[in-house]
Design a protein around this motif. Sequence first.
Motif, PDB file in Angstrom:
ATOM      1  N   ASP A 190       0.762  -1.042  -0.107  1.00 49.44           N
ATOM      2  CA  ASP A 190       0.059  -0.064   0.131  1.00 49.44           C
ATOM      3  C   ASP A 190       0.973   1.352   0.039  1.00 49.44           C
ATOM      4  O   ASP A 190       0.552   2.276  -0.776  1.00 49.44           O
ATOM      5  CB  ASP A 190      -0.922   0.071   1.231  1.00 49.44           C
ATOM      6  CG  ASP A 190      -2.064  -1.018   1.066  1.00 49.44           C
ATOM      7  OD1 ASP A 190      -2.130  -1.585  -0.012  1.00 49.44           O
ATOM      8  OD2 ASP A 190      -2.641  -1.606   2.343  1.00 49.44           O
ATOM      9  N   GLU A 191       1.934   1.233   0.589  1.00 48.28           N
ATOM     10  CA  GLU A 191       2.862   2.330   0.791  1.00 48.28           C
ATOM     11  C   GLU A 191       3.460   2.965  -0.633  1.00 48.28           C
ATOM     12  O   GLU A 191       3.688   3.779  -1.234  1.00 48.28           O
ATOM     13  CB  GLU A 191       4.203   2.154   1.809  1.00 48.28           C
ATOM     14  CG  GLU A 191       3.672   2.162   3.252  1.00 48.28           C
ATOM     15  CD  GLU A 191       4.732   1.777   4.050  1.00 48.28           C
ATOM     16  OE1 GLU A 191       5.855   1.479   3.629  1.00 48.28           O
ATOM     17  OE2 GLU A 191       4.410   1.780   5.398  1.00 48.28           O
ATOM     18  N   ILE A 192       3.797   1.384  -1.290  1.00 49.98           N
ATOM     19  CA  ILE A 192       4.557   1.614  -2.731  1.00 49.98           C
ATOM     20  C   ILE A 192       3.404   2.029  -3.912  1.00 49.98           C
ATOM     21  O   ILE A 192       3.765   3.129  -4.371  1.00 49.98           O
ATOM     22  CB  ILE A 192       4.873   0.275  -3.103  1.00 49.98           C
ATOM     23  CG1 ILE A 192       6.234  -0.034  -2.322  1.00 49.98           C
ATOM     24  CG2 ILE A 192       5.422   0.464  -4.537  1.00 49.98           C
ATOM     25  CD1 ILE A 192       7.387   1.151  -2.351  1.00 49.98           C
ATOM     26  N   MET A 193       2.228   1.781  -3.457  1.00 41.61           N
ATOM     27  CA  MET A 193       1.171   2.043  -4.393  1.00 41.61           C
ATOM     28  C   MET A 193       0.868   3.794  -4.173  1.00 41.61           C
ATOM     29  O   MET A 193       0.579   4.489  -5.280  1.00 41.61           O
ATOM     30  CB  MET A 193      -0.045   1.294  -4.276  1.00 41.61           C
ATOM     31  CG  MET A 193      -0.070   0.041  -4.747  1.00 41.61           C
ATOM     32  SD  MET A 193       0.746   0.142  -6.667  1.00 41.61           S
ATOM     33  CE  MET A 193      -0.568   1.096  -7.576  1.00 41.61           C
ATOM     34  N   ASP A 194       0.963   3.940  -3.251  1.00 42.44           N
ATOM     35  CA  ASP A 194       0.698   5.501  -2.675  1.00 42.44           C
ATOM     36  C   ASP A 194       1.783   6.319  -3.281  1.00 42.44           C
ATOM     37  O   ASP A 194       1.472   7.273  -3.885  1.00 42.44           O
ATOM     38  CB  ASP A 194       0.554   5.798  -1.078  1.00 42.44           C
ATOM     39  CG  ASP A 194      -0.600   5.168  -0.546  1.00 42.44           C
ATOM     40  OD1 ASP A 194      -1.479   5.067  -1.064  1.00 42.44           O
ATOM     41  OD2 ASP A 194      -0.560   5.299   0.707  1.00 42.44           O
ATOM     42  N   VAL A 195       2.939   5.880  -3.277  1.00 48.58           N
ATOM     43  CA  VAL A 195       4.191   6.553  -3.735  1.00 48.58           C
ATOM     44  C   VAL A 195       3.973   6.673  -5.374  1.00 48.58           C
ATOM     45  O   VAL A 195       4.088   7.746  -6.112  1.00 48.58           O
ATOM     46  CB  VAL A 195       5.472   5.688  -3.612  1.00 48.58           C
ATOM     47  CG1 VAL A 195       6.694   6.549  -4.511  1.00 48.58           C
ATOM     48  CG2 VAL A 195       5.836   6.000  -2.149  1.00 48.58           C
ATOM     49  N   LEU A 196       3.823   5.566  -6.211  1.00 54.42           N
ATOM     50  CA  LEU A 196       3.288   5.504  -7.462  1.00 54.42           C
ATOM     51  C   LEU A 196       2.154   6.383  -8.059  1.00 54.42           C
ATOM     52  O   LEU A 196       2.192   7.077  -8.922  1.00 54.42           O
ATOM     53  CB  LEU A 196       3.136   3.971  -7.927  1.00 54.42           C
ATOM     54  CG  LEU A 196       4.450   2.893  -7.774  1.00 54.42           C
ATOM     55  CD1 LEU A 196       3.923   1.720  -8.007  1.00 54.42           C
ATOM     56  CD2 LEU A 196       5.423   3.641  -9.212  1.00 54.42           C
TER      57      LEU A 196
END
Length: 227
Positions: A178-184
């Motif tokens: 979820d953190e990585i998708m927020d960044v992307l």
Amino acid sequence: MYELTGVTKRYTRGKEAVHALDGVDLTIGDGDRLVIQGPTGGGKSTLLQMLGGLDRPTSGEVVLDGVDLAKLPEARLTRVRSENIGFVFQSFNLIPTLTAQENVETALVPLGIKAAERRERAAQALMSVGLGERLGHLPGEMSGGQQQRVAIARAVVKRPKVLLADEPTGNLDESTRDEIMDVLERLWKEQGLTFVMVTHDSTLARKAPRLATLRKGRITVKENAGA
């Protein structure tokens, strides 16, 4: 942005002909966010490779900004990839002996950018993904989520038009995913990227504005009303 027409990719496996892509027609506009789903072997990664100019179709056109990538000489195709397309992969693909900052700088070397500017842009890119305090760390000194952030910084440091991601959260736990998708998603909005992602994760697919499904090389695309 992208216009794919009749894209076919055939491989030979022993005596059997495999149609990884079978007459794919697809339009992706500037600033679109498209998720590609489908069963293993359905052609998802092959399609992403076509969009990124990493492979050429057996037949058909892969047109990016009016230029058919399938017909470009290799040297010009390499230039298009270096300048316009950022890649993020499941396995991070970082060089273990280089620091985070040095790994990000590698994306700028083919563009002929001088060392001082490379260092500055790499530092800025790492700060944009929340790693401003990790510039000097090696990949082995970082968590999987942090390594993927480095990979994302490397993909966007050259200020591409397109960001292509192949299972970017496949090696991560749910929280880190979820953190990585927020960044992307933040970078997609802030930089006006055209963002195409392959994933097996139905949770991520349901959140995408557009969803393409590939089965046996055939594609269907729908708009996600609830995204």
